[in-house]
Design an enzyme around this catalytic site. Structure first.
Site, PDB file in Angstrom:
ATOM      1  N   HIS A  31       0.602  -1.327   0.146  1.00 46.95           N
ATOM      2  CA  HIS A  31       0.305   0.049  -0.039  1.00 46.95           C
ATOM      3  C   HIS A  31       0.706   1.284   0.042  1.00 46.95           C
ATOM      4  O   HIS A  31       0.359   2.376   0.223  1.00 46.95           O
ATOM      5  CB  HIS A  31      -1.108  -0.053   1.208  1.00 46.95           C
ATOM      6  CG  HIS A  31      -0.470  -0.263   2.550  1.00 46.95           C
ATOM      7  ND1 HIS A  31      -0.960   0.191   3.590  1.00 46.95           N
ATOM      8  CD2 HIS A  31       0.985  -0.485   2.824  1.00 46.95           C
ATOM      9  CE1 HIS A  31      -0.308  -0.070   4.596  1.00 46.95           C
ATOM     10  NE2 HIS A  31       1.083  -0.446   4.144  1.00 46.95           N
ATOM     11  N   HIS A  32       2.018   1.350  -0.005  1.00 46.11           N
ATOM     12  CA  HIS A  32       2.924   2.401  -0.111  1.00 46.11           C
ATOM     13  C   HIS A  32       3.407   2.793  -1.354  1.00 46.11           C
ATOM     14  O   HIS A  32       3.882   3.940  -1.839  1.00 46.11           O
ATOM     15  CB  HIS A  32       4.271   2.201   0.806  1.00 46.11           C
ATOM     16  CG  HIS A  32       3.810   2.148   2.368  1.00 46.11           C
ATOM     17  ND1 HIS A  32       3.276   2.932   2.971  1.00 46.11           N
ATOM     18  CD2 HIS A  32       4.413   0.995   3.063  1.00 46.11           C
ATOM     19  CE1 HIS A  32       3.238   2.711   4.123  1.00 46.11           C
ATOM     20  NE2 HIS A  32       3.836   1.309   4.411  1.00 46.11           N
TER      21      HIS A  32
END
Length: 179
Positions: A39-40
């Site tokens: 998710h980064h």
């Protein structure tokens, strides 16, 4: 990460696992993968050990192929899902929720639709109250598919997580989300 054939294989397998879980969820109402959660990663670059954003790829695939128009992301990893938030920041058909440690990476937060930043050493009671407070928003949004980024790095024994959660607290979190 330095480039290597193994990194390419791992990155593609991670995205492929989330796509397969999405297919299963659309067919059987539930799917899962242990290799996702990147998710980064942003639209144009990787970040925080994440090369591609597997959840964002899966949402775009499901939306482009008309399997699911509206998607929700419940991100309960100790780190804000900054890449996912940025990718969908202006997309009214994707609800992004992040309950995370406010003092933890990433230090420049993005704008999820709903962000709840928690103080270091937050324990089960306050954490579960925060999660309980955001979950009704998912029902109100009425998504066609929900992605749940769980994470266990909020455990008190994770020296980098900076929260003070217990195994029982995480089990209750998962129960609430699944319900």
């Amino acid at each position: 990460f330095p480039w290597s054939p193994e990194l390419v294989t791992r990155t593609l397998a991670s995205v492929g696992g989330t796509l397969a879980a999405t297919r299963k969820a659309l067919k059987h109402a539930f799917g899962g993968t242990l290799a996702g959660g990147t998710h980064h990663a942003f639209r144009a670059e990787g970040s925080g050990f994440c090369v591609f954003n597997d959840i964002a790829v899966a949402i775009m695939w499901a939306r482009n192929d008309a399997f699911a128009r509206r998607a929700a992301v419940i991100d309960l990893d100790v780190h804000q899902g900054d890449g996912t938030a940025q990718i969908f920041e202006h997309n009214a058909d994707v609800l992004t929720i992040s309950v995370h440690g406010n003092g933890n990476f990433p230090f420049r937060k993005q704008h999820s639709r709903i962000d709840v930043g928690l103080a270091d050493e937050t324990g089960d009671e306050e954490y579960l109250s925060a999660v309980r407070g955001v979950l009704p928003r998912v029902d109100e949004f009425a998504p066609d598919i929900v992605y749940y980024q769980s994470g266990v790095d909020g455990l008190a024994c994770d020296r980098l997580g900076r929260l003070a959660l217990t195994h029982a607290g995480l089990q209750e979190r998962d129960r609430m989300v699944m319900q």
